[in-house]
Design an enzyme around this catalytic site. Structure first.
Site, PDB file in Angstrom:
ATOM      1  N   GLY A 193      -7.322 -23.197  -7.518  1.00 45.29           N
ATOM      2  CA  GLY A 193      -7.474 -22.482  -8.784  1.00 45.29           C
ATOM      3  C   GLY A 193      -7.823 -23.395  -9.941  1.00 45.29           C
ATOM      4  N   THR A 204       2.303 -18.937 -12.498  1.00 46.85           N
ATOM      5  CA  THR A 204       2.071 -20.365 -12.742  1.00 46.85           C
ATOM      6  C   THR A 204       2.903 -20.871 -13.910  1.00 46.85           C
ATOM      7  OG1 THR A 204      -0.142 -20.317 -11.844  1.00 46.85           O
ATOM      8  CG2 THR A 204       0.233 -21.910 -13.584  1.00 46.85           C
TER       9      THR A 204
END
Ligand code: ASP
Length: 307
Positions: A203, A173
């Site tokens: 998420g 990420t």
């Protein structure tokens, strides 16, 4: 103009020197350096921290090695479903998208959601419909295809597991936090989520307070790690709360959350953070975290491993 500061990350996890080649390390460093420069230059030119974090994250989204935008991982159906968020510390406005496909820069769509949708979080097909209306750039599947991610997905399918970006537990990420010359904080995060994820899984990244948060009274935070545990720990807001209600410094608050609270529940990962004075923290409880920071006092760091 006051001091300006920016920090970016490209994910945390089991990032070991022994698994890295010189040329791969250079590519990661190039991606981080480019992103931090783009964000910093926005503010050096008088621009806002909000535009700076959007520019930095959009730059990382264009970089296939990171799990966001172009390099987003494959889900269980062989698709790329991405999440992103942005937050403005001066007014607590936030915008986010989750489960979007074919969007070239999910962070720019999140910003558009914040500024022009009247909502905070748009999902899937609805978010894509809004993107079309706003002239946001789309890309075909081929743009998001990378050999490495495809192999990771095939391995995960074979093993029947939901992987954390890479088989060796890496979270790719991307995110950025910044303080501009007007004293305003902002944060942004973008991700492809977890390899082989199912059932419309979302998420922590697009959830204000979990993976992304900014508040001029305290700090700006962008997280990376096992999203489920970051959601349950409300990581970004917890750090802000420890500062606001307990009077802790950014360093103390980050330390408690990343090195004590998260570890207690097995929450591997890290974050980048800046407070209203421009202090920067980049803590992680994993082996490494792709990270970089820069400020107007001459600081410039690009790091991957533990010190
Ligand atoms: N936090 C992200 C998620 O769970 C993963 C990552 O940081 O790479 O979606």
């Amino acid at each position: 103009m006051n001091k300006i500061s920016i920090a970016v990350h490209g994910g945390a996890g089991t990032i070991l020197r022994s698994n890295m080649t010189d040329s791969l390390q250079k590519e990661y460093e190039m991606g981080l350096t480019e992103a931090i420069s783009k964000g910093y230059n926005v503010m050096a030119g008088g621009g806002s921290s909000l535009d700076a974090v959007a520019a930095a994250v959009a730059s990382l989204e264009g970089f296939p090695l990171f799990n966001a935008g172009r390099g987003a991982v494959f889900n269980n159906e062989g698709k790329h479903e991405m999440d992103a968020a942005i937050m403005n510390g001066s007014n607590l406005e936030a915008g986010a998208v989750c489960g979007v496909s074919h969007i070239k820069n999910p962070v720019l769509l999140a910003k558009e959601v914040m500024l022009h949708s009247g909502h905070v979080l748009l999902s899937g097909a609805g978010a894509e419909k809004f993107a079309k209306l706003k002239g946001i750039a789309f890309e075909e599947d081929a743009y998001f295809y990378t050999e490495q991610r495809y192999r990771q997905w095939q391995d995960a399918l074979k093993e029947g597991v939901v992987q954390l970006d890479h088989t060796d537990k890496k979270y790719g990420t991307v995110g950025a936090v910044a303080l501009d010359g007007h004293g305003n904080l902002a944060a942004a995060t973008s991700t492809g989520g977890l390899t082989n994820k199912k059932f419309g899984r979302v998420g922590d990244s697009p959830i204000p307070g979990a993976g992304t948060y900014a508040n001029n009274n305290t700090c700006a935070i962008s997280c990376t790690g096992f999203g489920e545990l970051f959601i349950r720990s409300v990581v970004a807001y917890d750090i802000s709360c420890l500062m606001e209600y307990k009077g802790l410094s950014l360093h103390e608050a980050c330390n408690i959350v990343v090195h004590q609270k998260l570890i207690k529940i097995g929450g591997e990962g890290g974050l980048v953070a800046i407070d209203k004075l421009g202090n920067i923290e980049m803590p992680f409880n994993s082996e490494g975290m792709y990270r970089a920071c820069k400020n107007s006092n001459g600081l410039m760091e690009v790091k991957i491993y533990r010190e």
